[in-house]
Structures are given as C-alpha cells and as structure tokens.
Design an enzyme around this catalytic site. Sequence first.
Site, PDB file in Angstrom:
ATOM      1  N   HIS A   1       0.762  -1.112   0.057  1.00  6.52           N
ATOM      2  CA  HIS A   1       0.045  -0.006  -0.076  1.00  6.52           C
ATOM      3  C   HIS A   1       0.909   1.129  -0.106  1.00  6.52           C
ATOM      4  CE1 HIS A   1      -3.537  -2.306  -0.092  1.00  6.52           C
ATOM      5  NE2 HIS A   1      -3.939  -2.249   1.489  1.00  6.52           N
TER       6      HIS A   1
ATOM      7  N   HIS B   1      -9.910   2.120   0.084  1.00  2.89           N
ATOM      8  CA  HIS B   1      -9.892   1.005   1.119  1.00  2.89           C
ATOM      9  C   HIS B   1     -10.913   1.094   2.329  1.00  2.89           C
ATOM     10  CE1 HIS B   1      -8.159  -2.219   3.334  1.00  2.89           C
ATOM     11  NE2 HIS B   1      -7.178  -2.197   2.512  1.00  2.89           N
TER      12      HIS B   1
ATOM     13  N   GLU C   1     -11.686  -3.425  -3.111  1.00  5.51           N
ATOM     14  CA  GLU C   1     -10.865  -2.628  -3.390  1.00  5.51           C
ATOM     15  C   GLU C   1     -10.712  -2.849  -4.909  1.00  5.51           C
ATOM     16  OE1 GLU C   1      -7.285  -3.009  -0.966  1.00  5.51           O
ATOM     17  OE2 GLU C   1      -8.490  -4.282   0.137  1.00  5.51           O
TER      18      GLU C   1
END
Length: 325
Positions: A103, A173, A290
Amino acid sequence: MKELFGTLSDGAPVHRWTLERGGVRVRVLSYGGIVQSVEVPDGAGRTADVVLGFPDLAGYLAHPEPYLGAVIGRYANRIAGGRFRLDDRTYPLARNNGPNSLHGGERGFDKRVWDVEPVAHGLRLSRVSPDGEEGFPGRLAVAVTYTLTESGALRIVYEADTDAPTVVNLTQHTYWNLGGSGSGPAAGHELRLAASRYTPVDADLIPAGEPADVTGTRFDFRTARRTGSGYDHNFVLDKGVTGAAEEVAELYDPASGRRLTVATTEPGLQLYTADHLSGPFSPGAGIALETQHFPDSPNRPDFPSTVLRPGEVFRSETVYALSAP
C-alpha cells in the site's frame, strides 16, 4: 460543509467535509482522503453509517494499519520483495509487510494531508508525490475526485501524471458493513462477483503462478452467496480494463435489505474480509472491495501493466451505489 477535524503533531490542520445528495451523506477527511462515514437509509427509512471509521483523528493515527477508508498509493496491494525493475533499473521500496511492500510503503497516500477543493456535488483532492517518495521514481501529480450522483452513488475518479517512468496503482480502502457500523460481523453479507478467475497466492500473499479458474472453489462468487471469512485475494474481473466503469460486484445484506453495487474501469478487485481487524473493531466487522490492478504487477509482465510514462495520464473510475428495497 467544511470543519476542523483535528491537528497533526506538526501542527498541520485536518479538515472534514460533508457531502449530501440523493438521501446519502458522506464525510471525507483531508488526511488520507479518508471516507469517514457513509450514512444511508434502509427500506424502512432507518439511517445507518455503513462504513467503518473512527470518530476522531486520534483513532486514525493510533490505528493506521487497517487503512480505514483511505486512498491507497502510490501502489495499492503488495510488491514482492519490496522492489521492482523498470527500464533496466531496480527500485528498492520499504518492506512494511513482511518481505514485501504494501500500500505504498511506510507513509503512503493514506498518511498524507491532501489539498481539497469543492467541485459540483463533490470534492477534488490533490497532492504531488515527489520523485523518490517511498522509493518510487518520478514526480507524480495525483488527483482524486469524490462526487455524489443524483441518486446518491459515490463516484471516485483517480488521475495522475508523471515526469519520469514509474508505476501507479490507486484504490480506495473503505470497509463496508451494510447493516451499519457496529451491527456485528459482515460475514453474512451475500456477494456476487463477475470474475471467473482469481490469483492464487503464496504464504506472503504474493500471486503464485497463473490466474486460476474459480469453478468448484471457494472463490466462485459468480452466483451470489455468503462471503464468510478468510479472503484477502485479487479477483480477475471478466471485463478486463475498460474505458468506462462497468458493474462487476454486488454486496447484499439480508438483514437490512441494503444493497451495494460496484462499477469500475479496473481489471481486478481485491476482496478482503478483514479477518485481522483489531482494536475497536472486531475481526470481520467490514468487507473491503478494492478495485485496482493486480498485486505485484511491476514484477509480472503477464499481468495488466501499471507503468505510467511522461506524457501519459493515468485515469481510473469506480462507482459505489447503495440502495434499499
């Protein structure tokens, strides 16, 4: 509506913006581009917040790892070994998830304060990620636009350009619980995915081998069924990369009657059933859907490319639409 939400340790203010349209109220933070809440009625008119979020800035700072509601970048999901090769050069990244980069690294887009400006029925968030930030090459100018449609759907458009070859994979997210935040586990939600394949992973959740057929496996959501638990996997959407957002998923809560549909231009969708949530939230309290490119794509030339070069514009769109009978 804009209000002060808190202040970071360096004195930087964090603001909260409220959007309302089509019977839906959404609150967005300048910190991380976080969608803090999405309030929507059920069929009986009872309003609930259907995403997981903290009531104050301290909650987000104390519990950063769930990435609750945040914009993720520069690279959503995992990059194996914390490195990738581009144009005959290897770029080392932070290894913040075991041996891998996750991420965007130690301080990705979820931990940055974004510039925010109002647009028609929404907000445009922007920031410049300097060359070398978290190890990624190129100066990347990024914009994320949240808007509410007339019917109250949350439309998210991502755009970026660079001054040097780089890789980009952006997502949102948010964790959804259509029964309402705090209503209990979301494992009873029913999910339908337009995905005939998924990417099997190794022990570090890195894609291993080729995408596999979902037929006869627990990854087959082509017909709606309960999600259960135990998922942190990328699904290969049948439509592939598209110029316009196409519907790819539907999440339904039998208890409240609320339904969420997801449309996207992206080729993949990471289903995360949040089995590792802790702190104020119980494991499985929400479900993340996602939309993105595949994990470890910079190291997998057989996957859809995430390379962005000067003169090109990255653009992606996802629409989350809520309804109730």
